[in-house]
Design a protein around this motif. Sequence first.
Motif, short mmCIF file in Angstrom:
data_model
loop_
_atom_site.label_atom_id
_atom_site.label_comp_id
_atom_site.label_asym_id
_atom_site.label_seq_id
_atom_site.Cartn_x
_atom_site.Cartn_y
_atom_site.Cartn_z
N THR A 126 0.96 -1.18 -0.01
CA THR A 126 -0.02 -0.05 -0.04
C THR A 126 0.99 1.15 0.00
OG1 THR A 126 -1.50 -1.19 1.34
CG2 THR A 126 -2.00 0.99 1.11
N ALA A 127 2.15 1.22 0.63
CA ALA A 127 3.09 2.32 0.88
C ALA A 127 3.64 2.43 -0.40
CB ALA A 127 3.94 2.02 1.91
N ASP A 128 3.77 1.53 -1.21
CA ASP A 128 4.30 1.59 -2.52
C ASP A 128 3.46 2.19 -3.48
OD1 ASP A 128 6.69 0.69 -1.69
OD2 ASP A 128 6.47 -1.66 -2.33
N LEU A 129 2.11 1.74 -3.40
CA LEU A 129 0.94 2.30 -4.15
C LEU A 129 0.81 3.78 -4.15
CD1 LEU A 129 -1.65 2.40 -6.18
CD2 LEU A 129 -3.03 1.85 -3.89
N ILE A 130 1.03 4.21 -2.80
CA ILE A 130 0.66 5.77 -2.69
C ILE A 130 2.10 6.42 -3.19
CG2 ILE A 130 1.10 7.55 -0.84
CD1 ILE A 130 -0.53 5.79 0.78
#
Length: 266
Positions: A126-130
């Motif tokens: 999820t952090a990578d997506l942001i």
Amino acid sequence: MILGRHQQTTARPSLIVTGPAAAGKPTALLNVGRTCHLAHTRKNPPPPGSAHPAVPVAYVLVPPGATAKTLITEFARYLGIPVATRMTQTQITDAVCHTYTAAGVQLVLIDEIHRLNPRTTTGAQTADLIKDLTERLPATFVYAGINVTDTPLFNGVRGAQLAGRATLITCGPLPARHGRRQPFRDVITDIENALDLEHHKRGTLPRHASYLHQRTAGRIGSLTRLIRQAAITAISDGTERITKATLEAIRLDHLAETHHRPTRNR
């Protein structure tokens, strides 16, 4: 926003609004979004008969236990982008980036960022997506969360990347006085001016600023809840005004009540 507007090669600079619960972080976040939206509308009024006006601001909540797919689905839901069950995360992300860019989104507000834990596999994704969104969307990202420096958000490689791009703004309880100013009293005045009670006398609530600050510990969330409940009571019982007795009769959130009426050990 100006700093990152023409930055293309890396993620744009961002902001993180943090602080304790009930300190007014969502209020501050939404006010920033409203200010940006109104400024953009004044500068760029939609042409007559336009069926697709620009959307300069987006507001997204990080869902509990967020995965990359559930979060990007929240982005899609905000602008009404259709998401089919069989769509992959990549397909949804491509649709979001295309639509947000076409809609002219300049400011992305992400609330409840403390729910994100980059230490877990889903949290890291999820952090990578942001991070991917900050590089693909021509917009400034502003996050809000409870005491984010005490969470895993800034830990590890991904946390270091976020910490290296984001400016931290601490949003704490409002002081009763700040130099010659009385910021808490000013907020009370603004809230009172927005009330629509037939028999309420202007200036009543600011006169009780000291009591209200003690009652709510300067927390904006507790203050707005207290006055809103008092206004509803005044409408329901027909008095159409708020008095100190009205305020005192209302039970607030546990955090405020514990501060105002601390439990004594026997």
